[in-house]
Design a protein around this motif. Structure first.
Motif, PDB file in Angstrom:
ATOM      1  N   ILE A 234       0.831  -1.203   0.000  1.00 47.68           N
ATOM      2  CA  ILE A 234       0.000   0.000   0.000  1.00 47.68           C
ATOM      3  C   ILE A 234       0.865   1.251   0.000  1.00 47.68           C
ATOM      4  O   ILE A 234       0.648   2.188  -0.782  1.00 47.68           O
ATOM      5  CB  ILE A 234      -0.952  -0.016   1.211  1.00 47.68           C
ATOM      6  N   TYR A 238       1.212   3.911  -3.270  1.00 51.53           N
ATOM      7  CA  TYR A 238       0.858   5.305  -3.015  1.00 51.53           C
ATOM      8  C   TYR A 238       2.048   6.226  -3.271  1.00 51.53           C
ATOM      9  O   TYR A 238       1.882   7.354  -3.762  1.00 51.53           O
ATOM     10  CB  TYR A 238       0.345   5.494  -1.583  1.00 51.53           C
ATOM     11  N   ASN A 333      -7.398   0.259  -5.607  1.00 45.97           N
ATOM     12  CA  ASN A 333      -8.080   0.952  -4.522  1.00 45.97           C
ATOM     13  C   ASN A 333      -9.302   0.198  -4.014  1.00 45.97           C
ATOM     14  O   ASN A 333      -9.583   0.181  -2.815  1.00 45.97           O
ATOM     15  CB  ASN A 333      -8.489   2.350  -5.006  1.00 45.97           C
ATOM     16  N   TYR A 356      -4.380   0.790   7.628  1.00 41.95           N
ATOM     17  CA  TYR A 356      -4.440   1.096   6.191  1.00 41.95           C
ATOM     18  C   TYR A 356      -4.130   2.572   5.942  1.00 41.95           C
ATOM     19  O   TYR A 356      -3.305   2.919   5.094  1.00 41.95           O
ATOM     20  CB  TYR A 356      -5.827   0.738   5.651  1.00 41.95           C
ATOM     21  N   TYR A 357      -4.775   3.450   6.709  1.00 41.55           N
ATOM     22  CA  TYR A 357      -4.575   4.880   6.497  1.00 41.55           C
ATOM     23  C   TYR A 357      -3.208   5.359   6.960  1.00 41.55           C
ATOM     24  O   TYR A 357      -2.645   6.301   6.397  1.00 41.55           O
ATOM     25  CB  TYR A 357      -5.689   5.678   7.185  1.00 41.55           C
ATOM     26  N   SER A 360      -0.900   4.513   3.981  1.00 40.39           N
ATOM     27  CA  SER A 360      -1.201   5.302   2.784  1.00 40.39           C
ATOM     28  C   SER A 360      -0.888   6.782   3.005  1.00 40.39           C
ATOM     29  O   SER A 360      -0.346   7.451   2.114  1.00 40.39           O
ATOM     30  CB  SER A 360      -2.670   5.126   2.379  1.00 40.39           C
TER      31      SER A 360
END
Length: 422
Positions: A234, A238, A333, A356-357, A360
């Motif tokens: 991820i 990104y 995505n 996850y965030y 990213s």
């Protein structure tokens, strides 16, 4: 097992409101900082990076806190309601600070707005996997992404309609339109989706569908390894993608000689292609699996970036490559977030949403600095090779992921194989 599209669309209202806010934020706040307060590019850049930096801490924190919350309206809804109300209030104060040229007030309220947005982003995103059976989460995430795109389009339309001409336009009508949308969306969500009253059979179905870990238990070593490789992937894609999106306008101007905002056409092609692709990709993922779909997307990204590196001038054929990039990014995505939360039990979805965030957002903090250094000190020509390198790295780390994939349902008979899900 079929996705409840009506409920998923209603759940997506929260993400629609969030996307509308960030589209407005990214377009308008830099203009206010530059035109109203006459701040330089460096200071403006630092302020604009604050949301990503805050997100590194706020999103995992509130994701975890929402996991541990239990109220009569649910565990996510209190955060969604509180964050929306606070954000809307602070949002209406910002244009007043702008009109009064009060920089201190503007920065303080902006900081409080970002805190309020961080309060409910992870809980609102975690609501979809909470209320969607695991095998259907890629389809669900496709719907959520589509709702987010609608929110972004709404903001762009409001900017065109409500922002007046001149160097000091009155932004209050625009900010009011975004605040009203946020409140209305979450009010409809609260009134129509009863988080606490989800049918017991739905919760049972969600829990028993290919769970990778039991609630509250530590991850097995091989599952943990997959999670690490997944999160690394991820971050890597990104890093590749965000480098292009943040520097493309400068690259197109300096290398391809594009003028008068012509570069926006390429980005628009990619955006439209992604929007069109969301729902078909959700269906494709349920057929061939999330991992295969992501690998196809990452390979497409690397191929298109490589081709773009050989162009000395803009050619209309570049639109084809940007269309493929839009499809590829949608393929990635739609499936990456469901793969992360697939590993979690229902009691840890908010925490894994935070993971996850974190990765990213960390990538989006690092890559403008790293790629910007190469652009400034070596050559603008480094942009696409840079993105090719990190896309290829993401492809190989993704190959190492062994958990979190969706498993197509086994048909009871050969005739069922020809049945198409709604």
């Amino acid at each position: 097992m079929k996705l409840n599209y009506k409920r998923t669309i209603l759940i997506g209202l929260a993400f629609l409101s969030i996307s509308a806010f960030w589209q407005m934020y990214d377009n308008i706040i830099p203009l206010i900082l530059k035109n109203s307060f006459e701040l330089g590019e460096t200071v403006t850049g630092v302020i604009m990076a604050a949301d990503n930096i805050l997100a590194l801490f706020l999103l995992p924190l509130f994701g975890l806190l929402s996991d541990r919350t239990d109220t009569r309206i649910g565990k996510r809804m209190p955060f969604i309601i509180a964050g929306t109300v606070l954000s809307a209030i602070f949002l209406l104060i910002l244009p007043a600070a702008d009109r009064g040229r009060n920089l201190t007030l503007f920065i303080v309220i902006l900081f409080l707005t970002l805190l309020s947005m961080g309060l409910y982003r992870s809980p609102s995103v975690a609501l979809m996997p909470d209320l969607t059976p695991k095998p259907l989460r890629s389809k669900g995430n496709a719907v959520i992404n589509l709702m987010g795109a609608v929110g972004g389009v709404y903001s762009l339309i409001m900017i065109q309609v409500l922002v007046g001409k001149g160097t000091t336009p009155n932004y209050f009508p625009l900010f009011l339109s975004i605040a009203l949308l946020m409140v209305i969306c979450v009010a409809v969500l609260f009134l129509t989706v009863k988080e606490k009253n989800i049918p017991q059979e739905m919760m049972t179905e969600t829990e028993t569908a290919a769970s990778e870990t039991e609630k509250g238990s530590a991850l097995l070593p091989d599952v943990k390894r997959s999670l690490i490789f997944m999160l690394s992937s991820i971050a890597l894609w990104y890093i590749a993608y965000n480098a292009v999106t943040t520097a493309f306008s400068r690259y197109a101007t300096h290398v391809w000689g594009m003028e008068n905002g012509g570069y926006a056409n390429c980005l628009m092609v990619a955006t439209v292609a992604a929007i069109i692709s969301y729902i078909p990709i959700g269906a494709l993922s349920s057929r061939i699996g999330r991992k295969k779909t992501i690998l196809i997307g990452v390979a497409m990204l690397a191929f298109c970036y490589l081709c773009a590196a050989f162009y000395n001038n803009y050619h209309v054929s570049m639109n084809l490559f940007f269309g493929i990039i839009g499809f590829a990014w949608a393929a990635i995505n739609v499936n990456s977030f469901p793969m992360v939360v697939e590993i979690a039990s229902s009691g840890d979805v908010g925490k894994y949403t935070g993971y996850y965030y974190t990765f990213s957002m960390a990538a989006q903090v690092v890559t403008p600095i790293l790629s910007g250094y190469l652009l400034e000190h070596i050559s603008y020509r480094t942009l696409f090779p840079y993105s090719v390198f990190f896309s290829v790295m993401a492809f190989f780390t993704m190959l190492m992921v062994r958990h979190g994939d969706s498993r197509p349902e086994k048909k009871n008979s050969m005739l069922e194989s020809f049945d198409v899900d709604d």
